[in-house]
Structures are given as C-alpha cells and as structure tokens.
Motif scaffolding. Structure first.
Motif, PDB file in Angstrom:
ATOM      1  N   LYS A 292       0.655  -0.971   0.078  1.00 27.57           N
ATOM      2  CA  LYS A 292       0.168   0.123  -0.004  1.00 27.57           C
ATOM      3  C   LYS A 292       0.807   1.208   0.035  1.00 27.57           C
ATOM      4  CE  LYS A 292      -3.273   2.373   2.796  1.00 27.57           C
ATOM      5  NZ  LYS A 292      -4.580   2.145   3.768  1.00 27.57           N
ATOM      6  N   GLY A 293       1.754   1.945   1.049  1.00 31.43           N
ATOM      7  CA  GLY A 293       2.857   2.426   1.221  1.00 31.43           C
ATOM      8  C   GLY A 293       3.026   2.675  -0.156  1.00 31.43           C
ATOM      9  N   LEU A 294       4.167   1.666  -0.719  1.00 30.86           N
ATOM     10  CA  LEU A 294       4.571   1.943  -1.915  1.00 30.86           C
ATOM     11  C   LEU A 294       3.619   2.049  -3.366  1.00 30.86           C
ATOM     12  CD1 LEU A 294       6.789  -1.687  -1.987  1.00 30.86           C
ATOM     13  CD2 LEU A 294       8.030   0.887  -2.295  1.00 30.86           C
ATOM     14  N   SER A 295       2.661   1.351  -3.221  1.00 32.58           N
ATOM     15  CA  SER A 295       1.773   2.276  -4.850  1.00 32.58           C
ATOM     16  C   SER A 295       1.581   3.493  -4.218  1.00 32.58           C
ATOM     17  CB  SER A 295       0.487   1.178  -4.218  1.00 32.58           C
ATOM     18  OG  SER A 295       0.789  -0.095  -4.686  1.00 32.58           O
ATOM     19  N   GLN A 296       1.343   4.002  -3.189  1.00 32.25           N
ATOM     20  CA  GLN A 296       0.805   5.293  -2.931  1.00 32.25           C
ATOM     21  C   GLN A 296       2.212   6.300  -3.191  1.00 32.25           C
ATOM     22  OE1 GLN A 296       0.305   5.324   1.906  1.00 32.25           O
ATOM     23  NE2 GLN A 296      -1.964   5.506   1.003  1.00 32.25           N
ATOM     24  N   PHE A 297       3.477   6.243  -3.108  1.00 30.08           N
ATOM     25  CA  PHE A 297       4.537   6.447  -3.194  1.00 30.08           C
ATOM     26  C   PHE A 297       4.573   6.846  -4.836  1.00 30.08           C
ATOM     27  CE2 PHE A 297       9.245   6.156  -4.420  1.00 30.08           C
ATOM     28  CZ  PHE A 297       9.804   7.255  -4.390  1.00 30.08           C
ATOM     29  N   THR A 298       4.812   5.418  -5.596  1.00 32.95           N
ATOM     30  CA  THR A 298       4.896   5.963  -7.259  1.00 32.95           C
ATOM     31  C   THR A 298       3.708   5.793  -7.794  1.00 32.95           C
ATOM     32  OG1 THR A 298       4.249   3.304  -7.806  1.00 32.95           O
ATOM     33  CG2 THR A 298       6.226   4.144  -6.810  1.00 32.95           C
ATOM     34  N   ALA A 299       2.063   5.892  -7.471  1.00 33.00           N
ATOM     35  CA  ALA A 299       1.124   6.353  -8.119  1.00 33.00           C
ATOM     36  C   ALA A 299       0.828   5.103  -8.616  1.00 33.00           C
ATOM     37  CB  ALA A 299       0.911   7.435  -8.786  1.00 33.00           C
ATOM     38  N   ARG A 300       1.404   3.912  -8.851  1.00 32.96           N
ATOM     39  CA  ARG A 300       0.751   2.518  -9.505  1.00 32.96           C
ATOM     40  C   ARG A 300       0.585   1.343  -8.726  1.00 32.96           C
ATOM     41  NH1 ARG A 300       2.148   6.504 -12.483  1.00 32.96           N
ATOM     42  NH2 ARG A 300       2.721   6.288 -14.576  1.00 32.96           N
TER      43      ARG A 300
ATOM     44  N   SER B 155      17.924   6.840  -3.109  1.00 36.51           N
ATOM     45  CA  SER B 155      17.486   7.593  -2.036  1.00 36.51           C
ATOM     46  C   SER B 155      15.746   7.630  -1.884  1.00 36.51           C
ATOM     47  CB  SER B 155      17.562   9.307  -1.611  1.00 36.51           C
ATOM     48  OG  SER B 155      18.081  10.199  -2.747  1.00 36.51           O
ATOM     49  N   SER B 156      15.024   8.221  -2.602  1.00 37.29           N
ATOM     50  CA  SER B 156      13.690   8.480  -2.852  1.00 37.29           C
ATOM     51  C   SER B 156      12.797   7.250  -2.240  1.00 37.29           C
ATOM     52  CB  SER B 156      13.374   9.181  -4.284  1.00 37.29           C
ATOM     53  OG  SER B 156      13.371  10.248  -4.014  1.00 37.29           O
ATOM     54  N   TRP B 157      13.572   5.579  -2.990  1.00 35.86           N
ATOM     55  CA  TRP B 157      12.548   4.677  -2.675  1.00 35.86           C
ATOM     56  C   TRP B 157      12.578   3.703  -1.321  1.00 35.86           C
ATOM     57  CZ3 TRP B 157       9.687   2.185  -5.331  1.00 35.86           C
ATOM     58  CH2 TRP B 157       9.620   2.037  -7.103  1.00 35.86           C
ATOM     59  N   VAL B 158      13.871   5.085  -0.391  1.00 33.91           N
ATOM     60  CA  VAL B 158      13.785   4.597   1.018  1.00 33.91           C
ATOM     61  C   VAL B 158      12.436   5.654   1.410  1.00 33.91           C
ATOM     62  CG1 VAL B 158      15.329   4.761   2.868  1.00 33.91           C
ATOM     63  CG2 VAL B 158      15.692   3.012   0.423  1.00 33.91           C
ATOM     64  N   ARG B 159      13.465   7.136   1.237  1.00 37.52           N
ATOM     65  CA  ARG B 159      12.335   8.223   1.834  1.00 37.52           C
ATOM     66  C   ARG B 159      11.247   8.190   1.405  1.00 37.52           C
ATOM     67  NH1 ARG B 159      16.623  10.782   4.946  1.00 37.52           N
ATOM     68  NH2 ARG B 159      18.922  10.669   5.226  1.00 37.52           N
ATOM     69  N   GLY B 160      10.713   8.387   0.202  1.00 38.99           N
ATOM     70  CA  GLY B 160       9.593   8.239  -0.063  1.00 38.99           C
ATOM     71  C   GLY B 160       8.671   6.782   0.200  1.00 38.99           C
ATOM     72  N   THR B 161       8.938   5.866   0.005  1.00 40.03           N
ATOM     73  CA  THR B 161       8.284   5.122   0.414  1.00 40.03           C
ATOM     74  C   THR B 161       7.773   5.261   2.222  1.00 40.03           C
ATOM     75  OG1 THR B 161       9.201   3.417  -1.193  1.00 40.03           O
ATOM     76  CG2 THR B 161       8.125   2.696   0.953  1.00 40.03           C
ATOM     77  N   ASN B 162       9.038   6.043   3.010  1.00 38.62           N
ATOM     78  CA  ASN B 162       9.017   5.479   4.229  1.00 38.62           C
ATOM     79  C   ASN B 162       7.705   6.173   4.868  1.00 38.62           C
ATOM     80  OD1 ASN B 162      10.506   2.898   4.877  1.00 38.62           O
ATOM     81  ND2 ASN B 162      12.480   4.523   5.396  1.00 38.62           N
ATOM     82  N   CYS B 163       7.830   7.647   4.129  1.00 35.33           N
ATOM     83  CA  CYS B 163       6.681   8.753   3.852  1.00 35.33           C
ATOM     84  C   CYS B 163       5.519   7.707   4.218  1.00 35.33           C
ATOM     85  CB  CYS B 163       6.667   9.702   3.448  1.00 35.33           C
ATOM     86  SG  CYS B 163       8.029  10.750   3.567  1.00 35.33           S
ATOM     87  N   HIS B 164       4.991   7.084   3.628  1.00 34.71           N
ATOM     88  CA  HIS B 164       3.626   6.206   4.034  1.00 34.71           C
ATOM     89  C   HIS B 164       3.633   5.092   4.416  1.00 34.71           C
ATOM     90  CE1 HIS B 164       2.143   9.247   0.543  1.00 34.71           C
ATOM     91  NE2 HIS B 164       3.994   8.763  -0.464  1.00 34.71           N
ATOM     92  N   LEU B 165       4.217   4.818   5.577  1.00 32.12           N
ATOM     93  CA  LEU B 165       4.375   3.481   6.207  1.00 32.12           C
ATOM     94  C   LEU B 165       4.460   3.585   7.211  1.00 32.12           C
ATOM     95  CD1 LEU B 165       7.401   1.555   4.526  1.00 32.12           C
ATOM     96  CD2 LEU B 165       5.344   0.827   4.377  1.00 32.12           C
ATOM     97  N   PRO B 166       3.516   3.229   8.220  1.00 32.72           N
ATOM     98  CA  PRO B 166       2.769   3.465   9.800  1.00 32.72           C
ATOM     99  C   PRO B 166       4.502   2.853  10.608  1.00 32.72           C
ATOM    100  CG  PRO B 166       3.061   1.235   9.296  1.00 32.72           C
ATOM    101  CD  PRO B 166       2.963   2.019   8.153  1.00 32.72           C
ATOM    102  N   LYS B 167       5.122   3.348  11.602  1.00 34.03           N
ATOM    103  CA  LYS B 167       6.713   4.044  12.237  1.00 34.03           C
ATOM    104  C   LYS B 167       6.523   1.725  12.704  1.00 34.03           C
ATOM    105  CE  LYS B 167       5.120   8.586  14.972  1.00 34.03           C
ATOM    106  NZ  LYS B 167       4.969   8.379  16.344  1.00 34.03           N
ATOM    107  N   ASP B 168       6.164   1.303  12.784  1.00 32.70           N
ATOM    108  CA  ASP B 168       6.399  -0.028  12.906  1.00 32.70           C
ATOM    109  C   ASP B 168       7.350  -1.056  11.742  1.00 32.70           C
ATOM    110  OD1 ASP B 168       4.118  -0.509  12.208  1.00 32.70           O
ATOM    111  OD2 ASP B 168       3.476  -1.273  13.764  1.00 32.70           O
TER     112      ASP B 168
END
Length: 269
Positions: free
Chosen positions: A32-40, A72-85
């Motif tokens: 879900k987080g990856l899909s939000q990050f990539t819009a795919r 770096s975007s794959w790391v930081r961008g995806t993490n913006c859409h993931l919960p803390k755990d």
C-alpha cells in the motif's frame, strides 16, 4: 525496472508477512505504501515469509515498476507512507532477473530469550522469556545434532506448505549476554514454525527436563507430537537472506545493532 528493498518491521501488530483478506499483514501495508509512493499498483516478492508476531530486520523484496526514482527516494519516499513499525532500510537496482526468494543461498534467524524470575516489561513482545535456569552446554550439544541435511518433520507445523521437510542447517550458535540468550540459526530454508518448535525443545533440554539423547530421538522419529510445544514468536527475528557476493545485496541494517551480542559477533571480538 527491477528494484530490491531491505525492509525491517516489528511483527506483533501484524498477521505475518503474507497478504491476507483482512489486509493486516506486513506485505499488504508495504505494498500500500509503495503504491502510494509510485502512484501505481505495486506487488512484491519476499525472500522468506514470517509468521504472526515475528519481527524482520532485513527482509529482502523485489518489485517491478516503470516509474523511475533514485535510490534515496525509494527509501525515504516509501517510508513517508508507512507506519512507524515498518521501514525500508535500503534500496538498490539489482540485475534484471534477480529474484528475492529463488536466488537466496540461505536465510538467517535469531531468537532472543530473557532468562529471569521476572517477566519482561520494557522489552515485552521483543524477547521470549523463561524463568528457569538454562544450561548452555546441553543446548549446544542438542544443536550439534541438527547440523547438516535432515528431515525436520518433527519441528514442522501441520499448516506448513513446504513441498519437502528436508532442509540443511548450516550453523546454530547459542550464547548468553547478561540475562539474555541469543540463538542464531543459518540454514538453506526453514519450515513453518520450525524455529519456534526447535526453541521449545531446546528449552526442555536446557532446563534438564529432557536429555540431549531425547532431542536426537525426536528428530529421528519425524513426528511433531514427540517434540516440545511451540514457543512464542516474541523473540524471533528474521535477520535476512544472503545471496551470491556479486549480487551485492546488503546483509546488515542498523536495526540489527541493538540485538544482544550482535556487535561482538559482527566484529569477531
């Protein structure tokens, strides 16, 4: 392009790794987080599925996506859409046919166990617990019986979907650091509940309830009913898979450094 990610997660809030209808698994939340990050829509393939309550320190996944992002975007961008755990620890562009599961040469797990008359509090859910004294030498003798290729049916869950119960155990290391035991397993692959079932039997030997010879008998009989009960998942960590060196897949994440004894093992001190 194909992308490989290293993912860490605290497993106690999730029904394991693999996607399920209730959507409360690590895979579902990550995708879900990856899909939000990539819009795919994004689907991932992991190196090894973990069970409910089991933690991951370097779960390796691969995915295919036509959207171009820097590492770096794959790391930081995806993490913006993931919960803390759940957090992506690293990203890389592997060879085009890299496969997180099928290219793995082996997998490693660690179990952290508190030996104390008082149950854990601050580390509740992050360590297993026993209030009985354990004999490390006896447990190491039992562990030596497992090295090599064996039929591990005696330590296999009835729900296991593996095609074969025959696996290769390369090493098992058992050390104590203060009041904490650490069990490190390195094998070709692991069956459903295999390590948790092994832990129950290790403790039966370690506290003197069963002799070392009993461990060998259980393995030889190959029936789950003769082994000890399944141990809780709290202290179990998937420390990650490993691959051919030329693939360059990282085997270390910062999350590993706080496990008891990790720095000592890593530096060979």
């Amino acid at each position: 392009m194909r992308v490989a990610l290293g993912v860490s997660y605290r497993g106690w809030a999730y029904h394991g790794w693999q996607s399920q209808a209730d959507r409360q698994t690590v895979q579902d939340v990550l995708e879900k987080g990856l899909s939000q990050f990539t819009a795919r829509p994004i689907q991932t393939v992991c190196a090894g599925r973990t069970d409910t309550g089991v933690h991951g320190l370097n779960q390796v996944v691969h995915l295919d996506c036509e959207v171009e992002r820097d590492l770096s975007s794959w790391v930081r961008g995806t993490n913006c859409h993931l919960p803390k755990d759940i957090a992506v620890q690293w990203a890389m562009f592997p060879r085009a046919d890299f496969h997180a599961r099928f290219d793995a040469r082996g997998r490693r797990y660690s179990y952290v166990l508190l030996e104390s008359v008082v149950r854990p509090s601050m580390e509740a859910g992050a360590v297993g617990w026993t209030y009985r004294k354990l004999d490390g030498d006896l447990m190491r003798e039992a562990a030596a019986l497992l090295i090599g290729e064996h039929d591990f049916s005696a330590f296999r869950s009835s729900e296991c979907q593996a095609k074969s119960p025959v696996k290769t155990m390369r090493t098992i290391e058992i050390e104590k650091y203060g009041d904490y035991w650490r069990f490190d397993f390195d094998g070709s692959a692991f069956l459903h509940h295999m390590i948790r079932n092994l832990m129950g039997s290790f403790l039966a030997v370690g506290r003197g309830a069963k002799p070392v010879e009993w461990f060998a008998e259980v393995l030889a009989r190959g029936e789950r009913r003769f082994a000890a009960p399944t141990f809780p998942p709290d202290g179990l960590y998937f420390t990650g898979p490993y691959y051919d060196a030329e693939d360059g897949i990282p085997t270390h994440t910062a999350a590993m450094d706080w496990l008891p004894g990790y720095r000592k093992n890593r530096e060979g001190a």
